[in-house]
Write an enzyme that holds these catalytic residues in place. Structure first.
Site, PDB file in Angstrom:
ATOM      1  N   ASP A  74     -11.859  52.739  51.292  1.00  0.00           N
ATOM      2  CA  ASP A  74     -11.481  53.638  50.197  1.00  0.00           C
ATOM      3  C   ASP A  74     -11.953  53.119  48.837  1.00  0.00           C
ATOM      4  OD1 ASP A  74      -9.756  51.570  49.709  1.00  0.00           O
ATOM      5  OD2 ASP A  74      -7.929  52.785  49.652  1.00  0.00           O
ATOM      6  N   GLU A  92       2.908  33.840  30.931  1.00  0.00           N
ATOM      7  CA  GLU A  92       1.836  34.208  30.012  1.00  0.00           C
ATOM      8  C   GLU A  92       2.461  34.339  28.631  1.00  0.00           C
ATOM      9  OE1 GLU A  92      -1.525  37.676  29.298  1.00  0.00           O
ATOM     10  OE2 GLU A  92       0.528  38.184  29.783  1.00  0.00           O
ATOM     11  N   HIS A 150      -7.971  38.105  34.760  1.00  0.00           N
ATOM     12  CA  HIS A 150      -8.352  39.513  34.837  1.00  0.00           C
ATOM     13  C   HIS A 150      -8.396  40.196  33.469  1.00  0.00           C
ATOM     14  CE1 HIS A 150      -4.100  39.288  34.473  1.00  0.00           C
ATOM     15  NE2 HIS A 150      -4.044  40.575  34.187  1.00  0.00           N
ATOM     16  N   ASP A 151      -8.059  39.475  32.398  1.00  0.00           N
ATOM     17  CA  ASP A 151      -8.115  40.046  31.046  1.00  0.00           C
ATOM     18  C   ASP A 151      -9.276  39.500  30.226  1.00  0.00           C
ATOM     19  OD1 ASP A 151      -5.705  41.454  31.436  1.00  0.00           O
ATOM     20  OD2 ASP A 151      -4.491  39.786  30.672  1.00  0.00           O
ATOM     21  N   ASP A 173       3.179  38.426  40.491  1.00  0.00           N
ATOM     22  CA  ASP A 173       3.175  38.736  39.073  1.00  0.00           C
ATOM     23  C   ASP A 173       4.500  39.416  38.744  1.00  0.00           C
ATOM     24  OD1 ASP A 173       1.978  39.209  36.459  1.00  0.00           O
ATOM     25  OD2 ASP A 173       0.056  39.196  37.506  1.00  0.00           O
ATOM     26  N   ASN A 211     -10.524  49.345  54.378  1.00  0.00           N
ATOM     27  CA  ASN A 211     -10.510  50.680  54.977  1.00  0.00           C
ATOM     28  C   ASN A 211     -11.506  51.644  54.333  1.00  0.00           C
ATOM     29  OD1 ASN A 211      -9.255  50.963  52.564  1.00  0.00           O
ATOM     30  ND2 ASN A 211      -7.430  52.017  53.347  1.00  0.00           N
ATOM     31  N   ASP A 216       4.423  37.938  33.214  1.00  0.00           N
ATOM     32  CA  ASP A 216       3.587  38.700  32.283  1.00  0.00           C
ATOM     33  C   ASP A 216       4.207  38.751  30.881  1.00  0.00           C
ATOM     34  OD1 ASP A 216       1.210  40.567  32.229  1.00  0.00           O
ATOM     35  OD2 ASP A 216       2.745  41.967  31.513  1.00  0.00           O
ATOM     36  N   ASP A 254      -7.458  45.552  49.292  1.00  0.00           N
ATOM     37  CA  ASP A 254      -6.122  45.776  49.845  1.00  0.00           C
ATOM     38  C   ASP A 254      -5.548  44.485  50.428  1.00  0.00           C
ATOM     39  OD1 ASP A 254      -7.582  45.711  52.359  1.00  0.00           O
ATOM     40  OD2 ASP A 254      -8.120  47.809  51.932  1.00  0.00           O
ATOM     41  N   ASP A 270     -11.894  45.119  50.306  1.00  0.00           N
ATOM     42  CA  ASP A 270     -11.474  46.405  50.859  1.00  0.00           C
ATOM     43  C   ASP A 270     -11.666  46.366  52.378  1.00  0.00           C
ATOM     44  OD1 ASP A 270     -10.883  49.083  51.255  1.00  0.00           O
ATOM     45  OD2 ASP A 270     -12.892  49.776  50.685  1.00  0.00           O
TER      46      ASP A 270
HETATM   47  O1  ISL Z   1      -6.209  40.136  27.036  1.00  0.00           O
HETATM   48  C1  ISL Z   1      -5.430  39.844  26.162  1.00  0.00           C
HETATM   49  C2  ISL Z   1      -5.546  38.580  25.401  1.00  0.00           C
HETATM   50  O2  ISL Z   1      -6.837  38.246  25.094  1.00  0.00           O
HETATM   51  C3  ISL Z   1      -4.338  40.691  25.841  1.00  0.00           C
HETATM   52  O3  ISL Z   1      -4.346  41.496  24.796  1.00  0.00           O
HETATM   53  C4  ISL Z   1      -3.505  41.080  27.023  1.00  0.00           C
HETATM   54  O4  ISL Z   1      -3.369  42.424  27.126  1.00  0.00           O
HETATM   55  C5  ISL Z   1      -2.188  40.427  26.852  1.00  0.00           C
HETATM   56  O5  ISL Z   1      -2.432  39.065  26.918  1.00  0.00           O
HETATM   57  C6  ISL Z   1      -1.175  40.801  27.908  1.00  0.00           C
HETATM   58  O6  ISL Z   1      -1.686  40.746  29.205  1.00  0.00           O
HETATM   59  C7  ISL Z   1      -0.840  41.041  30.269  1.00  0.00           C
HETATM   60  O7  ISL Z   1       0.003  42.146  30.041  1.00  0.00           O
HETATM   61  C8  ISL Z   1      -0.628  43.420  29.917  1.00  0.00           C
HETATM   62  C9  ISL Z   1      -1.663  43.685  31.006  1.00  0.00           C
HETATM   63  O8  ISL Z   1      -2.446  44.769  30.634  1.00  0.00           O
HETATM   64  C10 ISL Z   1      -2.551  42.484  31.253  1.00  0.00           C
HETATM   65  O9  ISL Z   1      -3.419  42.740  32.312  1.00  0.00           O
HETATM   66  C11 ISL Z   1      -1.647  41.326  31.517  1.00  0.00           C
HETATM   67  O10 ISL Z   1      -2.338  40.158  31.908  1.00  0.00           O
HETATM   68  C12 ISL Z   1       0.466  44.434  29.988  1.00  0.00           C
HETATM   69  O11 ISL Z   1       1.232  44.255  31.141  1.00  0.00           O
HETATM   70 CA    CA Z   2      -8.763  49.642  50.678  1.00  0.00          CA
END
Ligand code: ISL
Ligand code: CA
Length: 546
Positions: free
Chosen positions: A27, A254, A323-324, A100, A25, A201, A31, A23
């Protein structure tokens, strides 16, 4: 068509989750200027590509994976001008940026969807609308990835629309050629601006074969009707021909719930669809139902899975975190007593396989799962949905919290720990999601200056890989495994062979001292000079066999 270089096989990718990176700024949200300010750190680590999680305009029902304008930037993150500056600053440092591409669905606040709500609009067919069943119930029994029905009723037009994810993420209709045309234009837009490709995605779900009921299943019912269908292959080939082949770029898809056979088709260089795919098998080695219900880990099972994919695909997308997913040191490693050693062992696993390695922000300093104590501290739509389902199954609250806190996507979404000052160097304000209180011990600044840190181990492994053809391109073969240990070789026939030996447990272990398990130590997370077949807990050894 321009000649394709394969720079994306030579480089390591660094994934940035913008809202938690830096970050500038105050908030509390990371960013784009923050990303620019940290490019030198990414360069220092040795990564040559950034994958940027979504920065587009979005109401943030799913943290940017619900896009309301593909050609604009979420004001939380900055502006188009900031994005242009990011491309330029990255290029100066010879860092490529991939974006993405979230095209299975849009936000319900996207202009297309807003118009699509009118029954006679030309946008109606951009999405998947169906009348209710005669009993008033949704058109079929499919359930969404985030739990509950995959259909939402729209009172305005009196019909249901499909959403495989949150109800604020309506699925696009890929039987409508206009949708594909729009997507192609969006891709051109970003490739022209400087994107070097896309992480696509849930790309293997975009084409729905039929809308019949799904087989009864605990989670994600209906999947057999849309996972990796012929229509998806057709669309990917078209995007490749009409868009991607006109640029020097690459794509990683993915692929949710994908099997090896379909992953091969999706990433076969001859078929010209995607360049590589993310699959989930290896991370699910110790899971029963999705991420949330665990089972026992075994190194032997993990090696079998890794071998299947390493030998089954020509080129793999290698990853242990994103991130999942929970943090890998908390998942496959030990985030207590053996935190540092096990994080280095996992770095060895990631960086010695054949494929393009992806490092998720914070992984390079061994960031751990969050230390929240209560569901109210969580943000993730998925976790909140799963909590509801667990409650409906009357799972006792202690066990529920145990599973949720081990599996939640928020584990990897807590802010990046840059230093030991208040706000962890991430923000001077109130962070959008809690910072792990271990930031005074686990932070980038401390590790950058300490020679023996996880950060410097990653850095050395990345450099070693970059300088060695066998580690990048050599053949993979399994050599030994039991419950605790796995070992494999990478071979460049007629030239050299390495053996990678990993103890994935809290206890000492051993391997036979024979064949490819004998050699000169070239990497160790324990400071040893030769290998005698015995391993300390979480020890990693790379041997040069010949
Ligand atoms: O985390 C998972 C697998 O272990 C999933 O259920 C995941 O949500 C799935 O793989 C899809 O992920 C992607 O599309 C989603 C989004 O929420 C995730 O962050 C993204 O990586 C919907 O766009
Ligand atoms: Ca920020």
């Amino acid at each position: 068509m321009i000649t394709m270089s394969t720079w994306w096989k030579e480089r390591v990718v660094y994934q940035i989750y913008p809202r938690s990176f830096q970050d500038t700024n105050g908030d509390g949200f990371g960013d784009i200027p923050g990303i620019i300010s940290r490019l030198d750190e990414i360069k220092d680590l040795g990564a040559g590509i950034i994958w940027l999680s979504p920065v587009y305009k979005s109401p943030d029902a799913d943290n940017g994976y619900d896009i309301s304008d593909y050609r604009d930037i979420n004001p939380k993150f900055g502006t188009i001008a900031d994005m242009e500056q990011l491309f330029a600053e990255a290029e100066k440092r010879d860092i490529k940026v991939i974006m993405d591409l979230v095209i299975n669905h849009t936000s319900d606040e996207h202009e297309w969807f807003k118009r699509s709500r009118e029954k006679d609009s030309e946008y109606r067919d951009y999405y998947i609308w169906r009348p209710a069943n005669p009993d008033g119930k949704p058109p079929n029994n499919w359930t969404s990835f985030f739990t509950g029905s995959a259909w939402a009723f729209d009172p305005k037009s009196g019909e249901y629309y499909l959403h495989l994810f949150n109800e604020k993420q309506p699925d696009l209709n890929y039987r409508n050629p206009k949708v594909l045309k729009e997507i192609k234009e969006i891709m051109h837009f970003w490739l022209k601006k400087g994107a070097a490709g896309f992480r696509c995605d849930v790309i293997n779900l975009i084409f729905k074969n039929s809308y019949e009921n799904g087989k009864f299943r605990l989670a994600i019912r209906g999947r057999e009707h849309y996972v990796t269908k012929e229509g998806t292959h057709r669309i990917l080939a078209e995007l490749r021909r009409d868009v991607l082949d006109k640029y020097d770029c690459f794509t990683v898809g993915e692929a949710a719930m994908v099997n090896l056979h379909d992953a091969k088709l999706l990433s076969d260089p001859e078929r010209r669809e995607l360049d590589m795919v993310f699959y989930f098998d290896h991370l699910n080695v110790d899971r029963r139902i999705e991420k949330y219900v665990p089972k026992k880990f075994s190194a032997k099972k993990l090696l079998a899975i890794i071998t299947k994919w390493q030998q089954g695909l020509d080129w793999n997308a290698l990853y242990l975190e994103n991130h999942d997913q929970p943090r890998i040191v908390s998942h496959f490693g030990n985030d207590g007593e053996y935190w540092e050693r096990s994080a280095k062992m996992l770095a060895t696993l990631l960086l010695t396989q054949r494929g393009t390695p992806y490092i998720y922000q914070g992984q390079e300093i061994g960031m751990t799962n969050f230390d929240f104590t209560n569901i109210s501290q969580l943000d993730d739509v998925e976790t909140i949905g799963v909590d509801k389902v667990m409650r409906s199954f009357k799972i006792p609250s202690k066990l529920r919290w145990k599973w949720l806190s081990a599996g939640s996507r928020d584990n990897s979404r807590t802010p990046m720990q840059w230093n030991d000052e208040p706000g962890a160097g991430f923000t001077k304000g109130e962070p959008w999601l809690g910072i792990n209180s271990n930031y005074s011990k686990i932070n980038h600044k401390e590790q950058k200056t300490r020679e023996s840190s996880i950060y410097n181990y990653y850095k050395k492994m990345i450099a070693l890989r970059a300088s060695n053809e066998t580690l990048k391109y050599g053949d993979f073969a399994p050599v030994f495994a039991d419950k605790q240990v796995l070992a494999y070789t990478r071979t460049n026939p007629g030239d050299e062979q390495f053996a990678i030996i990993l103890n994935m447990s809290d206890k000492p272990a051993s391997t036979p001292l024979e064949g490819s398990l004998i050699g000169k130590v070239v990497v160790t997370n324990m400071g040893r000079t030769d290998y005698d077949g015995s391993l300390s807990p979480w020890e990693a050894v790379v041997l040069k066999v010949w």
